[in-house]
Design a protein around this motif. Structure first.
Motif, PDB file in Angstrom:
ATOM      1  N   SER A  64       0.863  -1.175   0.000  1.00  0.00           N
ATOM      2  CA  SER A  64       0.000   0.000   0.000  1.00  0.00           C
ATOM      3  C   SER A  64       0.899   1.224   0.000  1.00  0.00           C
ATOM      4  O   SER A  64       2.121   1.117   0.138  1.00  0.00           O
ATOM      5  CB  SER A  64      -0.941   0.015   1.214  1.00  0.00           C
ATOM      6  OG  SER A  64      -0.240  -0.258   2.415  1.00  0.00           O
ATOM      7  N   ALA A  65       0.286   2.382  -0.149  1.00  0.00           N
ATOM      8  CA  ALA A  65       1.053   3.623  -0.175  1.00  0.00           C
ATOM      9  C   ALA A  65       0.335   4.670   0.652  1.00  0.00           C
ATOM     10  O   ALA A  65      -0.881   4.852   0.528  1.00  0.00           O
ATOM     11  CB  ALA A  65       1.214   4.127  -1.600  1.00  0.00           C
ATOM     12  N   HIS A  66       1.081   5.344   1.522  1.00  0.00           N
ATOM     13  CA  HIS A  66       0.516   6.493   2.214  1.00  0.00           C
ATOM     14  C   HIS A  66       0.560   7.681   1.260  1.00  0.00           C
ATOM     15  O   HIS A  66       1.612   8.043   0.751  1.00  0.00           O
ATOM     16  CB  HIS A  66       1.309   6.790   3.493  1.00  0.00           C
ATOM     17  CG  HIS A  66       0.866   5.985   4.660  1.00  0.00           C
ATOM     18  ND1 HIS A  66       0.895   6.464   5.952  1.00  0.00           N
ATOM     19  CD2 HIS A  66       0.345   4.732   4.740  1.00  0.00           C
ATOM     20  CE1 HIS A  66       0.430   5.542   6.775  1.00  0.00           C
ATOM     21  NE2 HIS A  66       0.102   4.474   6.062  1.00  0.00           N
ATOM     22  N   ALA A  67      -0.594   8.237   1.022  1.00  0.00           N
ATOM     23  CA  ALA A  67      -0.732   9.378   0.116  1.00  0.00           C
ATOM     24  C   ALA A  67      -1.969  10.155   0.530  1.00  0.00           C
ATOM     25  O   ALA A  67      -2.943   9.557   0.989  1.00  0.00           O
ATOM     26  CB  ALA A  67      -0.867   8.913  -1.327  1.00  0.00           C
ATOM     27  N   PRO A  68      -1.962  11.480   0.389  1.00  0.00           N
ATOM     28  CA  PRO A  68      -3.143  12.263   0.778  1.00  0.00           C
ATOM     29  C   PRO A  68      -4.410  11.743   0.110  1.00  0.00           C
ATOM     30  O   PRO A  68      -4.372  11.231  -1.017  1.00  0.00           O
ATOM     31  CB  PRO A  68      -2.789  13.666   0.286  1.00  0.00           C
ATOM     32  CG  PRO A  68      -1.294  13.700   0.304  1.00  0.00           C
ATOM     33  CD  PRO A  68      -0.874  12.318  -0.104  1.00  0.00           C
ATOM     34  N   PHE A  69      -5.522  11.868   0.819  1.00  0.00           N
ATOM     35  CA  PHE A  69      -6.791  11.414   0.264  1.00  0.00           C
ATOM     36  C   PHE A  69      -7.059  12.105  -1.080  1.00  0.00           C
ATOM     37  O   PHE A  69      -6.983  13.342  -1.168  1.00  0.00           O
ATOM     38  CB  PHE A  69      -7.939  11.724   1.225  1.00  0.00           C
ATOM     39  CG  PHE A  69      -7.900  10.935   2.495  1.00  0.00           C
ATOM     40  CD1 PHE A  69      -7.871   9.553   2.480  1.00  0.00           C
ATOM     41  CD2 PHE A  69      -7.901  11.588   3.715  1.00  0.00           C
ATOM     42  CE1 PHE A  69      -7.841   8.810   3.660  1.00  0.00           C
ATOM     43  CE2 PHE A  69      -7.875  10.869   4.908  1.00  0.00           C
ATOM     44  CZ  PHE A  69      -7.838   9.479   4.876  1.00  0.00           C
ATOM     45  N   PRO A  70      -7.325  11.351  -2.129  1.00  0.00           N
ATOM     46  CA  PRO A  70      -7.583  11.951  -3.438  1.00  0.00           C
ATOM     47  C   PRO A  70      -8.990  12.556  -3.502  1.00  0.00           C
ATOM     48  O   PRO A  70      -9.915  11.985  -4.083  1.00  0.00           O
ATOM     49  CB  PRO A  70      -7.422  10.778  -4.401  1.00  0.00           C
ATOM     50  CG  PRO A  70      -7.761   9.570  -3.574  1.00  0.00           C
ATOM     51  CD  PRO A  70      -7.290   9.886  -2.191  1.00  0.00           C
ATOM     52  N   ALA A  71      -9.125  13.714  -2.897  1.00  0.00           N
ATOM     53  CA  ALA A  71     -10.388  14.439  -2.890  1.00  0.00           C
ATOM     54  C   ALA A  71     -10.107  15.881  -3.320  1.00  0.00           C
ATOM     55  O   ALA A  71      -8.982  16.364  -3.199  1.00  0.00           O
ATOM     56  CB  ALA A  71     -11.024  14.403  -1.501  1.00  0.00           C
ATOM     57  N   GLY A  72     -11.121  16.565  -3.809  1.00  0.00           N
ATOM     58  CA  GLY A  72     -10.939  17.951  -4.212  1.00  0.00           C
ATOM     59  C   GLY A  72     -10.132  18.082  -5.490  1.00  0.00           C
ATOM     60  O   GLY A  72     -10.021  17.145  -6.288  1.00  0.00           O
ATOM     61  N   GLU A  73      -9.512  19.249  -5.658  1.00  0.00           N
ATOM     62  CA  GLU A  73      -8.816  19.560  -6.905  1.00  0.00           C
ATOM     63  C   GLU A  73      -7.578  18.699  -7.136  1.00  0.00           C
ATOM     64  O   GLU A  73      -7.125  18.559  -8.277  1.00  0.00           O
ATOM     65  CB  GLU A  73      -8.422  21.042  -6.922  1.00  0.00           C
ATOM     66  CG  GLU A  73      -9.613  21.995  -6.937  1.00  0.00           C
ATOM     67  CD  GLU A  73      -9.183  23.443  -6.948  1.00  0.00           C
ATOM     68  OE1 GLU A  73      -7.958  23.701  -6.870  1.00  0.00           O
ATOM     69  OE2 GLU A  73     -10.058  24.320  -7.047  1.00  0.00           O
ATOM     70  N   GLN A  74      -7.004  18.147  -6.072  1.00  0.00           N
ATOM     71  CA  GLN A  74      -5.773  17.360  -6.216  1.00  0.00           C
ATOM     72  C   GLN A  74      -6.032  15.896  -6.538  1.00  0.00           C
ATOM     73  O   GLN A  74      -5.088  15.129  -6.755  1.00  0.00           O
ATOM     74  CB  GLN A  74      -4.966  17.443  -4.909  1.00  0.00           C
ATOM     75  CG  GLN A  74      -4.632  18.850  -4.460  1.00  0.00           C
ATOM     76  CD  GLN A  74      -3.799  19.595  -5.470  1.00  0.00           C
ATOM     77  OE1 GLN A  74      -2.852  19.040  -6.037  1.00  0.00           O
ATOM     78  NE2 GLN A  74      -4.147  20.848  -5.721  1.00  0.00           N
ATOM     79  N   ALA A  75      -7.285  15.487  -6.568  1.00  0.00           N
ATOM     80  CA  ALA A  75      -7.613  14.060  -6.659  1.00  0.00           C
ATOM     81  C   ALA A  75      -7.009  13.385  -7.881  1.00  0.00           C
ATOM     82  O   ALA A  75      -6.362  12.339  -7.770  1.00  0.00           O
ATOM     83  CB  ALA A  75      -9.128  13.877  -6.646  1.00  0.00           C
ATOM     84  N   ALA A  76      -7.200  13.972  -9.052  1.00  0.00           N
ATOM     85  CA  ALA A  76      -6.740  13.314 -10.277  1.00  0.00           C
ATOM     86  C   ALA A  76      -5.231  13.146 -10.296  1.00  0.00           C
ATOM     87  O   ALA A  76      -4.717  12.081 -10.682  1.00  0.00           O
ATOM     88  CB  ALA A  76      -7.204  14.105 -11.500  1.00  0.00           C
ATOM     89  N   GLY A  77      -4.496  14.164  -9.847  1.00  0.00           N
ATOM     90  CA  GLY A  77      -3.037  14.075  -9.845  1.00  0.00           C
ATOM     91  C   GLY A  77      -2.532  12.999  -8.897  1.00  0.00           C
ATOM     92  O   GLY A  77      -1.583  12.269  -9.227  1.00  0.00           O
ATOM     93  N   ILE A  78      -3.147  12.897  -7.732  1.00  0.00           N
ATOM     94  CA  ILE A  78      -2.752  11.860  -6.770  1.00  0.00           C
ATOM     95  C   ILE A  78      -3.015  10.481  -7.354  1.00  0.00           C
ATOM     96  O   ILE A  78      -2.150   9.585  -7.312  1.00  0.00           O
ATOM     97  CB  ILE A  78      -3.511  12.047  -5.446  1.00  0.00           C
ATOM     98  CG1 ILE A  78      -3.070  13.343  -4.759  1.00  0.00           C
ATOM     99  CG2 ILE A  78      -3.295  10.845  -4.515  1.00  0.00           C
ATOM    100  CD1 ILE A  78      -3.952  13.755  -3.591  1.00  0.00           C
ATOM    101  N   LEU A  79      -4.192  10.289  -7.903  1.00  0.00           N
ATOM    102  CA  LEU A  79      -4.540   8.981  -8.454  1.00  0.00           C
ATOM    103  C   LEU A  79      -3.677   8.636  -9.657  1.00  0.00           C
ATOM    104  O   LEU A  79      -3.273   7.475  -9.821  1.00  0.00           O
ATOM    105  CB  LEU A  79      -6.019   8.961  -8.828  1.00  0.00           C
ATOM    106  CG  LEU A  79      -6.977   8.985  -7.627  1.00  0.00           C
ATOM    107  CD1 LEU A  79      -8.404   9.226  -8.088  1.00  0.00           C
ATOM    108  CD2 LEU A  79      -6.881   7.694  -6.826  1.00  0.00           C
ATOM    109  N   ASP A  80      -3.352   9.611 -10.499  1.00  0.00           N
ATOM    110  CA  ASP A  80      -2.476   9.354 -11.645  1.00  0.00           C
ATOM    111  C   ASP A  80      -1.123   8.818 -11.180  1.00  0.00           C
ATOM    112  O   ASP A  80      -0.605   7.830 -11.719  1.00  0.00           O
ATOM    113  CB  ASP A  80      -2.252  10.642 -12.447  1.00  0.00           C
ATOM    114  CG  ASP A  80      -3.464  11.071 -13.255  1.00  0.00           C
ATOM    115  OD1 ASP A  80      -4.395  10.255 -13.423  1.00  0.00           O
ATOM    116  OD2 ASP A  80      -3.483  12.232 -13.707  1.00  0.00           O
TER     117      ASP A  80
END
Length: 255
Positions: A64-80
């Motif tokens: 697994s990876a610790h990463a900020p919750f992909p919510a709001g404007e940053q969601a797509a970049g985190i998930l990518d």
């Protein structure tokens, strides 16, 4: 016939300082200790594909990876980024101030639920990782953690940090057992269990019953060793923790 114990992984926050300037070298050293898997905390400026390739070369699984919750404007970049890294599970926490009232918890949970919905569109999952405010704060006889769990979408998995649960006044084994199939992984560590500035110690030298926490829930898929800080050499400490878990039949390793 009893099922084999879960495999053990290393949370790379344990080696944050060295990883910040030599993540790929840290991965090699963790693999040499016998850990079959890691949980990342950051990519430290590396392209996700580069880290993914290095993991594959070393035979390491990314649990697994610790990463900020992909919510709001940053969601797509985190998930990518994490889709490119190759993980299917992202883990993060809420802030201590988000446990100061039931209303604040509800608002925090809404953000986590949004992240879970966004992740599901990519075939990915979200897990929640606790600290100790979740257990210390109580509202109407219910812990903030209980309030949070009720507010989270059932699709949100749980990564229980057994050390911080103990620090918050809870019995980690009892909490783990209560979470059923939702409990995906547990963070295992030992120390004085006083607060966020604690220095961790080898298993058995602190106040946490690590064995009870590790055995409490048969649904757990990963035992993750995390040592936030320590007066011990961190590689030595991670090696001793690995030997303790594997030697006592609590976890599976590579050697």
């Amino acid at each position: 016939m009893t099922s084999p114990p879960p495999p053990v992984a290393a949370q790379l926050w344990s080696l944050h300082q060295e990883a910040s300037h030599d993540l790929l070298g840290v991965l090699e050293k963790v693999a040499a200790l016998g850990y079959p898997a890691v949980e990342t905390i950051s990519l430290y400026g590396h392209r996700p594909a580069v880290v993914r390739r290095r993991l594959r070369e070393l035979g390491l699984v990314l649990c697994s990876a610790h990463a900020p919750f992909p919510a709001g404007e940053q969601a797509a970049g985190i998930l990518d980024a994490y889709e490119e890294l190759g993980t299917d599970t992202l883990v993060w926490s809420l802030e201590p101030e988000e446990f100061e009232s039931p209303g604040a918890i509800e608002r925090g949970a809404a953000r986590v639920n949004e992240a879970a919905a966004n992740a599901a569109e990519r075939g990915m999952r979200i897990a929640y990782h606790n600290h100790f405010a979740e257990f210390r704060n109580v509202f109407g006889g219910r812990s903030a953690y209980e309030v949070l769990l009720d507010a989270l979408d059932p699709a949100v998995l749980i990564e229980l940090d057994t050390y911080w649960a103990h620090t918050g006044g809870a019995d980690p084994a009892a909490v783990a057992a209560s979470l059923g199939q939702r409990l995906e992984s547990v963070h295992l560590k030992d120390g004085p269990a006083r607060g966020m500035d604690d220095h961790m110690v080898p298993f058995g030298e602190g106040v946490v019953d690590v064995a009870a926490a590790a055995r409490a829930n048969p649904a757990v898929r990963w035992h993750i060793v995390e040592m936030d800080r320590s007066h011990h050499d961190m590689y030595e400490l991670l090696g001793r923790c690995y030997d303790h878990l594997v030697g006592h039949g609590l976890s599976r390793g590579q050697r």
